[in-house]
Design an enzyme around this catalytic site. Sequence first.
Site, short mmCIF file in Angstrom:
data_model
loop_
_atom_site.label_atom_id
_atom_site.label_comp_id
_atom_site.label_asym_id
_atom_site.label_seq_id
_atom_site.Cartn_x
_atom_site.Cartn_y
_atom_site.Cartn_z
N GLY A 67 0.83 -1.19 0.00
CA GLY A 67 0.00 0.00 0.00
C GLY A 67 0.86 1.24 0.00
N LYS A 121 2.26 0.24 7.78
CA LYS A 121 2.79 -1.12 7.58
C LYS A 121 3.83 -1.45 8.66
CE LYS A 121 3.82 -0.19 3.21
NZ LYS A 121 3.15 1.12 3.07
N THR A 122 4.78 -0.54 8.82
CA THR A 122 5.82 -0.79 9.84
C THR A 122 5.20 -0.87 11.22
OG1 THR A 122 7.22 0.60 8.44
CG2 THR A 122 8.08 0.03 10.62
N GLU A 173 -5.23 5.74 -6.86
CA GLU A 173 -6.17 5.06 -7.75
C GLU A 173 -5.45 4.36 -8.89
OE1 GLU A 173 -9.23 7.88 -8.61
OE2 GLU A 173 -10.12 7.46 -6.64
#
Length: 398
Positions: free
Chosen positions: A180, A186-187, A394
């Site tokens: 993403g 994420k981390t 997008e």
Amino acid sequence: MSSFDEVKSPNSDYDDYITFLKRRIRQLELQIRTLEADKERLERELSHMRTEMSRLRQPPAFAGTVIELLEDDRAIVQNYNGPRFVVRIAPWIEREKLKPGSRVALDQRTMAVVELLPSDKDPSVLGFEVIERPQVTYSDIGGLEKQIQELREAVELPLKHPELFEKVGIEPPKGVLLYGPPGCGKTLMAKAVANHVNATFIRVVGSELVRKFIGEGARLVHELFELAREKAPTIVFIDEIDAVGAKRMDETTGGEREVNRTLMQLLAEMDGFDPSGNVKIIAATNRPDILDPALLRPGRFDRLIEVPLPDFTGRLEILKVHTRKMNLKGVDLRVVAEMTDGASGADLKAIATEAGMFAIRSRREYVTQEDFLKAIEKVFGSEQRLTQQIAMHEVMYG
Ligand code: ATP
């Protein structure tokens, strides 16, 4: 005058004289023994110094890596980025300790393996970030409930309840890939899992693996997994995995060959370890589209979790996390969340911090809605950056 003359004259009592002489003999014998011990010690020191001197006079050896062990005490070695050689292994080397990837000293003339060097284990030198147990918890992550749930199933469950997988007869996933846009947590998620399972967190950045340690990427991957096994339970977090795991192209340049070698080592390490063991790998990328399909095969990164830009509810949750300790007065976080469509978690954190800075500048101890509005403007400059961020998202993630 001698000490004897001081104490006794030859004319004095004969017995006393004999006693005196005996004592003197004992003293002298003791002195001899001490001197002999001293001599022995000095001789030992001398021989040690001589060995040390001859050692220092020896020509320097090359440092290299064992690539493959062959029969008849031979091995393929490589002097870092240079060519590979088939060489002899000196008889005094303990063969069982020698493995592909071992660091060794190579004789300058014959390139024979003459010494096994300790593995370069200092994680900071290797560019690994090692946290014994990160402080981040799930409550520090805003939104992302579904993603956290999936990550927990894939990483936490096998570590905490391996018997569940055994009973059902399935293998837990080996690796999880979080993908993403940047700054969306994420981390943070990987750290929170490590905290929850009481594991060591080792983070390595893919681009650094191939850029900072040219010619050593494969060895570093090997060392990374060695360290992970040593510190288990461990969560290995490979950030920017696309830097090592992009689709393989024709190996036209040395740089590409190097990246491919690093990727091959990563795949080999992943294939080689037990999925029910206590080392788990989480990788992250902003570019899932360019990843080599070999990485995504079952038994490798077979669990993909998307960590998207937060929607309205996500933004509101993230704002709540970052304003938890702030002294707010009349602030409607819903309005802030409404105004920040397209912002990442990292942007929202920056907005909260900036709002606090505006309050400090006005010598206030509380933060107002006005501060937030100014902070949004400061972080995004204009609406333009947000619109660009949404458009990019997008295009890349659909
Ligand atoms: P990158 O792809 O750049 O490595 P990332 O997705 O790993 O980014 P993080 O490092 O997890 O992003 O997030 C950066 C910072 O943004 C975090 O330290 C945290 O303060 C904030 N942040 C991001 N997402 C969230 C979230 N969902 N909840 C709370 N804070 C967040």
